[in-house]
Design an enzyme around this catalytic site. Structure first.
Site, PDB file in Angstrom:
ATOM      1  CE  LYS A 163      14.307  19.305  10.345  1.00 43.94           C
ATOM      2  NZ  LYS A 163      15.801  19.321  11.893  1.00 43.94           N
ATOM      3  N   GLY A 166       8.592   9.524   9.193  1.00 43.62           N
ATOM      4  CA  GLY A 166       8.204   9.998   7.746  1.00 43.62           C
ATOM      5  C   GLY A 166       6.924  11.846   7.908  1.00 43.62           C
ATOM      6  N   PRO A 187      12.680  11.190  11.260  1.00 43.86           N
ATOM      7  CG  PRO A 187      14.539  11.622  12.419  1.00 43.86           C
ATOM      8  CD  PRO A 187      13.335  11.860  12.437  1.00 43.86           C
ATOM      9  N   GLY A 197       5.304  22.113   9.630  1.00 39.49           N
ATOM     10  CA  GLY A 197       6.512  21.739  10.037  1.00 39.49           C
ATOM     11  C   GLY A 197       7.651  21.731   9.195  1.00 39.49           C
ATOM     12  CG  HIS A 221      -2.239   0.795   1.266  1.00 40.01           C
ATOM     13  ND1 HIS A 221      -2.311   1.889   0.902  1.00 40.01           N
ATOM     14  CD2 HIS A 221      -3.326   0.546   0.846  1.00 40.01           C
ATOM     15  CE1 HIS A 221      -3.082   2.982   0.942  1.00 40.01           C
ATOM     16  NE2 HIS A 221      -4.025   1.756   0.979  1.00 40.01           N
TER      17      HIS A 221
END
Length: 305
Positions: A167, A173, A170, A164, A83
């Site tokens: 980026k 996601g 880490p 946000g 998915h």
């Protein structure tokens, strides 16, 4: 004053580890004012879909707690599944049920998105009715290339999060949050291992391929089952009934000499959507939904209140 009620269907990128699945779901079982209707995990999709209903604040509190657990256990750098996804907590949609408008659900989604980022530091994209940018209304646009591509392209202005820094978290996601109408997750399994057939049919059935305006779809391989699947979201069942989608896929599959193995409904589904298909296949003339015993009882109970 009558309580506001919403539906929320958070999707998590975990469908294989039972202990992690149960840990994620636990906050929904404990939170007062939040009702856990259903949760289903699929190993091929590697995805957990949870169906909730209740008051806005308790649902937001429970979703936040479940998200904290999910981000502790899911690493998108090693995650694999059929998915499409961009995050450990992939999507969180809010849907109005009663005594709350779509506009209020939009405000709820955006307010929750700010809180979500502030507490988890997972960037947020808004979609559907809550989209801030017109080009981000559709979920598939935001998820283009999935996590692997987005973690490289997030620095580009056109792919910056709505909330946000540019980026990704880490390991977790990003998360897509929004407000939308009731969505039916409907999958059709085909008796073949040729995924190109499922992909070709998905292209024809979905709106972007010239198919049904209320359908989104992709073709997937279900390796554990030895089948392929046309996995769909029906975003407006009044515009596109389930039986129309099913019969279209049956017709298209026959071109390759392929039959339907079965279908799946993930999460909750409105009774009206099932009644539409029951009327069609049973060829019932002049059917009235109030002839359904349980629906009639609910109608009478509401009148008494």
């Amino acid at each position: 004053m009558a309580k506001q009620l919403i539906e929320c269907v958070p999707n998590f990128s975990e469908g294989r580890r039972k202990d992690v699945i149960e840990a994620i779901v636990e906050p929904f079982k404990k939170q007062k004012g939040c009702y856990l209707f259903d949760y289903r995990a699929d190993e091929d999709h590697n995805r957990l879909v949870v169906s909730l209903a209740g008051e806005p604040q308790p649902i937001c509190d429970a979703v936040l707690e479940a998200s904290k657990i999910a981000m502790q256990h899911i690493d998108m750098n090693t995650h694999q599944g059929a998915h499409p996804r961009i995050g450990a907590i992939d999507v969180i949609p809010f849907t109005p049920i009663s005594n709350i408008t779509m506009e209020e659900c939009v405000e709820l989604a955006r307010t929750f998105g700010e809180r979500y980022y502030n507490e988890l530091k997972i960037p947020v994209y808004y979609y559907e009715e809550a989209a801030i940018r017109p080009d981000r209304t559709r979920l598939e646009v935001i998820r283009k290339g999935q996590y692997e591509v987005l973690k490289e392209e997030v620095v580009k202005p056109e792919r910056h999060p709505d909330v946000g820094e540019p980026k990704l978290h880490p390991t977790a996601g990003a998360t897509v949050i929004g407000a939308r109408k009731f969505l039916i997750a409907f999958n059709v399994n085909l008796n073949t291992t040729d995924v190109s057939i499922a992909k070709a049919i998905a292209k024809r059935v979905r709106a972007s391929g010239g198919g049904f305006t209320a359908v989104k779809g992709i073709g997937l391989a279900l390796e554990d089952k030895g089948l392929v699947q046309v996995s769909m979201n029906i975003v407006d069942y009044d515009k596109t009934a389930i039986y129309r989608v099913l019969e279209f896929i049956r017709m298209e599959a026959a071109r390759w000499g392929v039959t339907i193995n079965g279908t799946e409904v993930y999460g909750m589904i409105p009774a009206a959507a099932l009644i539409q298909s029951a009327e069609y296949y049973l060829q019932i003339d002049d059917f009235d939904p109030s002839q359904v015993l349980e629906l009639k009882l609910l109608e009478l109970m509401r009148e008494e209140d």
